[in-house]
Design an enzyme around this catalytic site. Structure first.
Site, mmCIF file in Angstrom:
data_model
loop_
_atom_site.group_PDB
_atom_site.id
_atom_site.type_symbol
_atom_site.label_atom_id
_atom_site.label_comp_id
_atom_site.label_asym_id
_atom_site.label_seq_id
_atom_site.Cartn_x
_atom_site.Cartn_y
_atom_site.Cartn_z
ATOM 1 N N GLY A 1 0.894 -1.439 -0.104
ATOM 2 C CA GLY A 1 0.231 -0.044 0.026
ATOM 3 C C GLY A 1 1.048 1.849 -0.307
ATOM 4 O O GLY A 1 2.275 1.198 -0.240
ATOM 5 N N PHE B 1 0.589 -2.239 8.757
ATOM 6 C CA PHE B 1 0.098 -1.093 7.765
ATOM 7 C C PHE B 1 -1.010 -1.417 7.752
ATOM 8 O O PHE B 1 -2.353 -0.566 7.008
ATOM 9 C CB PHE B 1 0.623 -1.085 7.092
ATOM 10 C CG PHE B 1 2.390 -0.170 7.177
ATOM 11 C CD1 PHE B 1 2.011 1.030 7.355
ATOM 12 C CD2 PHE B 1 2.759 -0.887 7.798
ATOM 13 C CE1 PHE B 1 3.151 1.936 7.578
ATOM 14 C CE2 PHE B 1 4.489 0.016 7.094
ATOM 15 C CZ PHE B 1 4.845 1.281 7.708
ATOM 16 N N SER C 1 -3.449 6.587 14.393
ATOM 17 C CA SER C 1 -3.658 8.154 13.477
ATOM 18 C C SER C 1 -3.507 9.078 14.001
ATOM 19 O O SER C 1 -4.425 8.763 15.177
ATOM 20 C CB SER C 1 -5.186 8.112 12.213
ATOM 21 O OG SER C 1 -5.375 8.466 11.886
ATOM 22 N N TYR D 1 -14.140 3.846 11.673
ATOM 23 C CA TYR D 1 -12.406 4.319 11.333
ATOM 24 C C TYR D 1 -11.388 4.484 12.718
ATOM 25 O O TYR D 1 -10.534 3.719 12.585
ATOM 26 C CB TYR D 1 -12.249 5.114 10.178
ATOM 27 C CG TYR D 1 -10.678 5.030 9.888
ATOM 28 C CD1 TYR D 1 -9.999 3.706 9.785
ATOM 29 C CD2 TYR D 1 -9.626 6.102 9.816
ATOM 30 C CE1 TYR D 1 -8.526 3.720 9.540
ATOM 31 C CE2 TYR D 1 -8.426 6.280 9.907
ATOM 32 C CZ TYR D 1 -7.744 5.266 10.140
ATOM 33 O OH TYR D 1 -6.496 5.221 9.091
ATOM 34 N N LYS E 1 -9.048 2.534 15.330
ATOM 35 C CA LYS E 1 -7.472 2.843 16.051
ATOM 36 C C LYS E 1 -7.478 2.859 16.742
ATOM 37 O O LYS E 1 -6.499 2.652 18.075
ATOM 38 C CB LYS E 1 -7.036 3.943 14.807
ATOM 39 C CG LYS E 1 -6.658 3.907 13.411
ATOM 40 C CD LYS E 1 -5.865 2.827 12.833
ATOM 41 C CE LYS E 1 -5.845 2.816 11.705
ATOM 42 N NZ LYS E 1 -4.942 1.636 11.246
ATOM 43 N N ASN F 1 -9.396 11.843 -0.111
ATOM 44 C CA ASN F 1 -8.530 12.304 1.093
ATOM 45 C C ASN F 1 -8.180 13.722 -0.105
ATOM 46 O O ASN F 1 -8.017 14.434 -1.262
ATOM 47 C CB ASN F 1 -7.188 11.965 0.869
ATOM 48 C CG ASN F 1 -7.652 11.440 2.300
ATOM 49 O OD1 ASN F 1 -6.878 9.954 2.328
ATOM 50 N ND2 ASN F 1 -7.979 11.597 3.772
HETATM 51 P P1 NAD Z 1 -3.486 1.950 1.667
HETATM 52 O O1 NAD Z 1 -4.583 0.843 1.609
HETATM 53 O O2 NAD Z 1 -2.620 2.393 0.487
HETATM 54 O O3 NAD Z 1 -2.662 0.274 2.115
HETATM 55 C C1 NAD Z 1 -2.844 -0.686 3.321
HETATM 56 C C2 NAD Z 1 -2.967 -2.215 2.674
HETATM 57 O O4 NAD Z 1 -2.914 -2.930 3.909
HETATM 58 C C3 NAD Z 1 -3.537 -2.310 1.505
HETATM 59 O O5 NAD Z 1 -1.985 -2.785 0.025
HETATM 60 C C4 NAD Z 1 -4.188 -3.368 1.437
HETATM 61 O O6 NAD Z 1 -4.457 -3.805 0.044
HETATM 62 C C5 NAD Z 1 -4.054 -3.439 2.574
HETATM 63 N N1 NAD Z 1 -4.840 -4.758 2.870
HETATM 64 C C6 NAD Z 1 -5.895 -3.913 3.804
HETATM 65 N N2 NAD Z 1 -6.924 -4.712 4.756
HETATM 66 C C7 NAD Z 1 -5.627 -5.935 4.766
HETATM 67 C C8 NAD Z 1 -5.750 -7.467 5.346
HETATM 68 N N3 NAD Z 1 -7.370 -7.475 6.096
HETATM 69 N N4 NAD Z 1 -4.942 -8.157 5.156
HETATM 70 C C9 NAD Z 1 -3.340 -8.187 4.662
HETATM 71 N N5 NAD Z 1 -3.757 -6.511 3.866
HETATM 72 C C10 NAD Z 1 -4.687 -5.969 4.320
HETATM 73 O O7 NAD Z 1 -3.108 2.732 3.130
HETATM 74 P P2 NAD Z 1 -2.177 3.491 3.731
HETATM 75 O O8 NAD Z 1 -2.789 4.953 3.809
HETATM 76 O O9 NAD Z 1 -0.936 2.854 2.979
HETATM 77 O O10 NAD Z 1 -2.392 3.357 5.826
HETATM 78 C C11 NAD Z 1 -1.158 2.446 5.908
HETATM 79 C C12 NAD Z 1 -1.936 2.622 7.339
HETATM 80 O O11 NAD Z 1 -1.991 3.395 7.853
HETATM 81 C C13 NAD Z 1 -3.366 1.924 7.700
HETATM 82 O O12 NAD Z 1 -3.524 1.623 8.654
HETATM 83 C C14 NAD Z 1 -4.170 3.311 7.699
HETATM 84 O O13 NAD Z 1 -5.421 3.203 8.052
HETATM 85 C C15 NAD Z 1 -2.510 3.758 8.845
HETATM 86 N N6 NAD Z 1 -3.124 5.735 8.196
HETATM 87 C C16 NAD Z 1 -3.148 5.861 6.831
HETATM 88 C C17 NAD Z 1 -3.364 6.956 6.882
HETATM 89 C C18 NAD Z 1 -3.514 7.789 5.817
HETATM 90 O O14 NAD Z 1 -3.799 9.278 5.843
HETATM 91 N N7 NAD Z 1 -3.398 7.611 4.792
HETATM 92 C C19 NAD Z 1 -3.310 8.251 8.658
HETATM 93 C C20 NAD Z 1 -3.163 7.631 9.494
HETATM 94 C C21 NAD Z 1 -2.948 6.538 9.483
HETATM 95 C C1 WQD Z 2 -7.967 17.508 4.325
HETATM 96 C C2 WQD Z 2 -8.811 18.497 4.139
HETATM 97 C C3 WQD Z 2 -11.132 18.498 4.003
HETATM 98 C C4 WQD Z 2 -11.333 16.881 0.619
HETATM 99 C C5 WQD Z 2 -8.073 12.365 7.380
HETATM 100 C C6 WQD Z 2 -8.854 11.016 7.791
HETATM 101 C C7 WQD Z 2 -8.024 10.878 9.651
HETATM 102 C C8 WQD Z 2 -6.657 9.930 8.283
HETATM 103 C C9 WQD Z 2 -6.043 11.105 7.067
HETATM 104 C C10 WQD Z 2 -6.473 7.671 8.821
HETATM 105 C C11 WQD Z 2 -9.824 19.223 5.545
HETATM 106 C C12 WQD Z 2 -10.045 19.140 2.901
HETATM 107 C C13 WQD Z 2 -10.711 17.292 1.810
HETATM 108 C C14 WQD Z 2 -11.902 17.409 -0.699
HETATM 109 C C15 WQD Z 2 -11.351 19.290 0.756
HETATM 110 N N1 WQD Z 2 -6.626 9.241 7.853
HETATM 111 N N2 WQD Z 2 -11.326 18.441 1.707
HETATM 112 N N3 WQD Z 2 -11.967 18.692 -0.244
HETATM 113 O O1 WQD Z 2 -10.112 14.800 7.127
HETATM 114 O O2 WQD Z 2 -7.812 15.291 7.934
HETATM 115 O O3 WQD Z 2 -8.280 12.986 7.815
HETATM 116 O O4 WQD Z 2 -7.523 11.437 6.306
HETATM 117 O O5 WQD Z 2 -6.104 7.890 9.343
HETATM 118 O O6 WQD Z 2 -8.137 9.627 9.832
HETATM 119 O O7 WQD Z 2 -9.886 11.466 8.232
HETATM 120 O O8 WQD Z 2 -8.249 14.594 5.331
HETATM 121 O O9 WQD Z 2 -7.060 14.715 3.388
HETATM 122 O O10 WQD Z 2 -9.738 14.261 3.597
HETATM 123 O O11 WQD Z 2 -8.954 16.341 4.260
HETATM 124 O O12 WQD Z 2 -11.748 20.546 0.988
HETATM 125 O O13 WQD Z 2 -12.340 16.838 -1.593
HETATM 126 O O14 WQD Z 2 -9.454 18.909 3.157
HETATM 127 O O15 WQD Z 2 -12.176 19.636 4.419
HETATM 128 O O16 WQD Z 2 -9.959 20.359 5.453
HETATM 129 P P1 WQD Z 2 -8.402 14.713 6.854
HETATM 130 P P2 WQD Z 2 -8.449 14.545 4.201
#
Ligand code: NAD
Ligand code: WQD
Length: 338
Positions: free
Chosen positions: A12, A82, A126, A150, A154, A200
């Protein structure tokens, strides 16, 4: 057999960049992923960057038998976890899937680790666990809350890790609270690839810039922020990946501690600032409308990075210009699936 880091979800977005950073730091990596939100092609891209293709097992973290087989046939030293589902809106529609993947999946993984005697665990938490901030910047002792399934997954996994550590003090656990990861590897070979409409901001903006979507909707122009739009702590995904290497090294040495740290830059940027930075990076205009607030959004959020700097000796170094330049390079790269 050299020892290996098992990276669940390693194909991912964040996991693939962290695999690159781990390999470049000299670790051997085995990825375990069910490919529900990523592609196998990531492996050859990682090889192009680092010269080494990581090991790969296609499996689900909820499949205990498959997990046990991985621990039996590899000398795993630590797990970076992850794998999971991450779409806030979808978690409201399908809460059971989220609890099953993120909570049950983590419990299955930890159970197999315990049986195998592997007790070093780095968890993707997160900043969502802080809920609506009562004060900024966010320190790790800020009260936690969740407003969607979600976020609740966490919070629950963080609590499970605390209980486990209290029960068995020989675990070495890091709970890493990411702020808003963006950008892509500067090579343009790997990056973020949302399925369907991006939830996002940054991938949405990139798709408007490339002409795949007509206009951005900015959710809310009436927040109590400098320009009225939401403020977040955007962190370059390669900085975040380096933070994981630092956390793993810390876990290898630490004693009597459950590590909980923010991984952010400590600086907040508004939606409009990010849009303008992306216009500069792409030399494309981003058409937008300011519309109503998105349910569940907060006004502003950024990290206190003191703990990460003090404990891990790590700080983010990349600017929003680099975040936008690299996201754009990935968006337009031949062979990109952004
Ligand atoms: P992503 O979806 O790109 O990566 C997650 C990976 O996990 C994917 O490759 C998916 O195929 C795999 N996966 C999902 N469920 C699975 C399962 N049951 N078994 C095996 N593989 C599985 O997401 P990412 O953005 O790389 O996020 C990675 C981690 O970080 C996640 O736990 C997410 O919640 C956390 N996180 C992400 C963000 C963000 O904004 N991207 C922010 C905070 C925390
Ligand atoms: C950022 C800013 C929106 C889209 C989310 C999850 C959080 C974490 C990260 C995993 C905000 C604005 C967004 C759009 C917009 N994920 N926006 N138009 O909401 O901070 O966090 O992703 O853990 O749990 O909630 O990130 O990128 O969605 O938004 O105006 O089409 O952009 O309102 O102010 P967010 P985001």
């Amino acid at each position: 057999m050299n020892s290996t880091i098992l990276v669940t979800g390693g194909s991912g977005f964040i996991g693939s960049h962290t695999t690159v950073a781990l390999q470049q730091a000299g670790y051997r990596v085995l990825i375990l992923d069910n490919l529900c939100n990523s592609r196998l092609e990531v492996l050859s891209r990682i090889k192009k960057i680092t010269g080494t293709e990581p090991g790969f097992v296609k499996a689900d973290i909820r499949d205990s038998k498959a997990l046990a087989a991985v621990f039996q046939s590899n000398r795993i030293a630590a797990v970076m976890h992850f794998a999971g589902l991450k779409a806030v809106g979808e978690s409201n529609q399908q809460p059971l899937q989220y609890y099953d993947n993120n909570v049950n999946g983590s419990v299955q993984l930890l159970t197999v680790m315990k049986q195998a005697g592997v007790k070093v665990f780095v968890f993707s938490s997160s900043a969502t666990v802080y809920g609506d901030p009562q004060r900024l910047p966010l320190t790790e002792d800020h009260p936690r809350s969740a407003t969607n399934p979600y976020g609740h997954t966490k919070l629950v996994v963080e609590d499970i890790l605390e209980s486990l550590y209290k029960a068995e003090g020989d675990w070495r656990i890091a709970r890493l609270r990411y702020f808003n990861p963006v950008g892509a590897h500067p090579s343009g070979l790997i990056g973020e690839a949302p399925q369907g409409t991006p939830n996002n901001l940054m991938p949405y903006v990139a798709q408007v810039a490339v002409g795949a979507r007509p206009r951005l909707q900015i959710f809310g122009g009436d927040y109590n922020t400098a320009d009225g739009t939401g403020v977040r702590d955007y962190i370059h995904v390669t900085d975040l990946a380096q933070g994981h290497v630092a956390a793993l090294r810390y876990c290898e040495q630490m004693q009597d501690e459950l590590l909980t740290v923010n991984l952010g830059t400590g600086k907040g940027y508004s939606v409009l600032e990010m849009v303008h930075a992306f216009e500069q990076a792409s030399s494309k205009p981003i058409a937008y409308d300011i519309v109503g607030r998105r349910a569940g959004d907060i006004a502003a959020c950024w990290a206190d990075t003191t703990q990460a700097e003090r404990k891990l000796g790590w700080r983010a170094s990349k600017s929003i210009k680099e975040m936008c330049d690299d996201a754009w390079r990935w968006q337009v790269a031949p062979g990109s699936w952004a």
